[in-house]
Design a protein around this motif. Sequence first.
Motif, PDB file in Angstrom:
ATOM      1  N   PRO A  78      44.675  46.444  40.384  1.00 47.85           N
ATOM      2  CA  PRO A  78      43.726  45.318  40.347  1.00 47.85           C
ATOM      3  C   PRO A  78      42.265  45.730  40.306  1.00 47.85           C
ATOM      4  CG  PRO A  78      44.797  45.493  42.494  1.00 47.85           C
ATOM      5  CD  PRO A  78      45.517  46.415  41.585  1.00 47.85           C
ATOM      6  N   ASP A  79      41.913  46.852  40.930  1.00 52.61           N
ATOM      7  CA  ASP A  79      40.508  47.269  40.902  1.00 52.61           C
ATOM      8  C   ASP A  79      40.092  47.718  39.508  1.00 52.61           C
ATOM      9  OD1 ASP A  79      40.241  46.714  43.571  1.00 52.61           O
ATOM     10  OD2 ASP A  79      40.635  48.771  44.227  1.00 52.61           O
ATOM     11  N   MET A  80      41.021  48.328  38.781  1.00 54.36           N
ATOM     12  CA  MET A  80      40.731  48.779  37.419  1.00 54.36           C
ATOM     13  C   MET A  80      41.024  47.701  36.390  1.00 54.36           C
ATOM     14  SD  MET A  80      42.448  52.559  37.632  1.00 54.36           S
ATOM     15  CE  MET A  80      42.290  52.778  35.860  1.00 54.36           C
ATOM     16  N   GLN A  81      41.875  46.764  36.739  1.00 56.11           N
ATOM     17  CA  GLN A  81      42.328  45.722  35.808  1.00 56.11           C
ATOM     18  C   GLN A  81      42.106  44.347  36.451  1.00 56.11           C
ATOM     19  OE1 GLN A  81      46.417  47.034  35.512  1.00 56.11           O
ATOM     20  NE2 GLN A  81      45.990  48.306  33.721  1.00 56.11           N
ATOM     21  N   PRO A  82      40.865  43.878  36.427  1.00 58.01           N
ATOM     22  CA  PRO A  82      40.550  42.629  37.144  1.00 58.01           C
ATOM     23  C   PRO A  82      41.311  41.413  36.634  1.00 58.01           C
ATOM     24  CG  PRO A  82      38.697  43.364  35.786  1.00 58.01           C
ATOM     25  CD  PRO A  82      39.669  44.490  35.821  1.00 58.01           C
ATOM     26  N   ALA A  83      41.712  41.399  35.358  1.00 53.50           N
ATOM     27  CA  ALA A  83      42.413  40.217  34.829  1.00 53.50           C
ATOM     28  C   ALA A  83      43.749  40.010  35.534  1.00 53.50           C
ATOM     29  CB  ALA A  83      42.624  40.358  33.322  1.00 53.50           C
ATOM     30  N   ILE A  84      44.530  41.057  35.686  1.00 53.55           N
ATOM     31  CA  ILE A  84      45.821  40.906  36.350  1.00 53.55           C
ATOM     32  C   ILE A  84      45.630  40.719  37.847  1.00 53.55           C
ATOM     33  CG2 ILE A  84      46.167  43.413  36.572  1.00 53.55           C
ATOM     34  CD1 ILE A  84      48.938  40.828  35.943  1.00 53.55           C
ATOM     35  N   GLY A  85      44.618  41.370  38.413  1.00 54.30           N
ATOM     36  CA  GLY A  85      44.338  41.181  39.828  1.00 54.30           C
ATOM     37  C   GLY A  85      43.980  39.739  40.143  1.00 54.30           C
ATOM     38  N   ALA A  86      43.162  39.129  39.272  1.00 50.79           N
ATOM     39  CA  ALA A  86      42.762  37.737  39.483  1.00 50.79           C
ATOM     40  C   ALA A  86      43.943  36.789  39.340  1.00 50.79           C
ATOM     41  CB  ALA A  86      41.655  37.367  38.501  1.00 50.79           C
ATOM     42  N   LEU A  87      44.828  37.063  38.374  1.00 45.72           N
ATOM     43  CA  LEU A  87      45.987  36.193  38.182  1.00 45.72           C
ATOM     44  C   LEU A  87      46.940  36.286  39.368  1.00 45.72           C
ATOM     45  CD1 LEU A  87      47.597  34.243  36.430  1.00 45.72           C
ATOM     46  CD2 LEU A  87      48.680  36.240  35.339  1.00 45.72           C
ATOM     47  N   VAL A  88      47.200  37.492  39.832  1.00 48.59           N
ATOM     48  CA  VAL A  88      48.088  37.663  40.989  1.00 48.59           C
ATOM     49  C   VAL A  88      47.523  36.925  42.198  1.00 48.59           C
ATOM     50  CG1 VAL A  88      48.948  39.371  42.647  1.00 48.59           C
ATOM     51  CG2 VAL A  88      49.111  39.820  40.191  1.00 48.59           C
ATOM     52  N   ALA A  89      46.209  37.030  42.390  1.00 47.28           N
ATOM     53  CA  ALA A  89      45.575  36.344  43.516  1.00 47.28           C
ATOM     54  C   ALA A  89      45.648  34.826  43.344  1.00 47.28           C
ATOM     55  CB  ALA A  89      44.122  36.799  43.646  1.00 47.28           C
ATOM     56  N   GLU A  90      45.375  34.338  42.132  1.00 45.06           N
ATOM     57  CA  GLU A  90      45.407  32.900  41.889  1.00 45.06           C
ATOM     58  C   GLU A  90      46.795  32.319  42.112  1.00 45.06           C
ATOM     59  OE1 GLU A  90      44.562  29.695  38.252  1.00 45.06           O
ATOM     60  OE2 GLU A  90      43.886  31.775  38.067  1.00 45.06           O
ATOM     61  N   LEU A  91      47.820  33.063  41.732  1.00 40.48           N
ATOM     62  CA  LEU A  91      49.191  32.591  41.898  1.00 40.48           C
ATOM     63  C   LEU A  91      49.709  32.792  43.321  1.00 40.48           C
ATOM     64  CD1 LEU A  91      50.783  33.856  38.551  1.00 40.48           C
ATOM     65  CD2 LEU A  91      49.857  31.586  39.070  1.00 40.48           C
ATOM     66  N   GLY A  92      48.944  33.491  44.154  1.00 43.24           N
ATOM     67  CA  GLY A  92      49.344  33.701  45.540  1.00 43.24           C
ATOM     68  C   GLY A  92      50.508  34.652  45.705  1.00 43.24           C
ATOM     69  N   LEU A  93      50.615  35.642  44.815  1.00 41.02           N
ATOM     70  CA  LEU A  93      51.737  36.579  44.864  1.00 41.02           C
ATOM     71  C   LEU A  93      51.415  37.771  45.761  1.00 41.02           C
ATOM     72  CD1 LEU A  93      52.724  36.585  41.089  1.00 41.02           C
ATOM     73  CD2 LEU A  93      53.752  35.271  42.950  1.00 41.02           C
ATOM     74  N   ALA A  94      52.411  38.239  46.486  1.00 37.77           N
ATOM     75  CA  ALA A  94      52.246  39.394  47.366  1.00 37.77           C
ATOM     76  C   ALA A  94      52.541  40.676  46.597  1.00 37.77           C
ATOM     77  CB  ALA A  94      53.185  39.276  48.562  1.00 37.77           C
TER      78      ALA A  94
END
Length: 371
Positions: A65-81
Amino acid sequence: MTETQVVILGGGLSGLNAARLLHRAGIDFRLYEARDRLGGRILTVNAAGEPADDGFDLGPSWFWPDMQPAIGALVAELGLASFGQHSKGDVVFERMSRERPHRLPGLGQDPQSLRLTGGSAALIRTLADSLPPDRVRTGAQAVALRLLQDGVEVSLRHRDGREETVRAAQVVAALPPRLLESTVGLSPALPPETRRLWQDTPTWMAPHAKFFAVYDRPFWRDAGFSGTAQSMVGPMPEMHDATTASGEAALFGFLGVGAADRARIGEAALTTACLAQFARLFGPEAAHPRATLWKDWAADPLTATAADPSSAGHPAPAESWVDGPWQDQLILAGSEVSPQEAGYLAGAVEASERAVQAVSRRLQDRTGDRA
């Protein structure tokens, strides 16, 4: 005949995220996936090889997620662990068959590779649950696109042999370019340079195969191993701990044997060779798993074409993926067309976001022209 604003071809991460964004924007869509399941190259299964809510990723698994903010943001938005890839312990390096493997202190990971709790398919399940069920169809493969004066006619073939035609103002092709060119006929035809670009773009994962051995416990950790190994002997050049967040213990490796040789040797013989390699590297207990899993993506006709087994590597960015008569009605959104993260999970997110932005602009322009 069905009519909609946007047809999405492909129900992997990119297609489903595009559908989510369109639905949120109030844009009508229909999504069609050729497989009888959603996910595309994302496939999480249990020890029996069946799709599961918690299991082993036969396709992509890691994200940063630190290198790939797009996937990090999606995972956070979807509330996935998520949880970190296990790397504590020694690593093993196998240089030559005539010498013992070398055991070396592990250095940890920087940046830390993360995996999703429940496997990468957690993304697929959550995205699919956010969509109207009547807008998503599996077992429906696009076979032809025909350009109309005011849109596109999409010809589909369902798994039961039934044919369907759908009309849309825009088509989002959330497929690898090479697979799209190989399986879907376009009328009028693509310009030769665009067709060559699609044909020359390698499909990520398509040449590769993964092998898993599932155990009752992660015994290698007890022995001080991280589960990470590299080998110049084979058949697997790279191996890792694949234990799930719930504690299902496993090791996995990428096959270093080419697709043609894998087909010739066969799964049974390769399974024997892979288990023998795990035993060399991590001890005799590794030779006795309770289950094994195997996925050869080169043998998957909805992933790989005839050109893919000999065409490994990351896709290269292109200035334009669609030129000629199709440039205003068709947009590519597979991970391969991402300008920054081509082939990765993050690339699918980036490509789908860019595609929806473009489609939204086009539909607004079209509405403005009619006003």
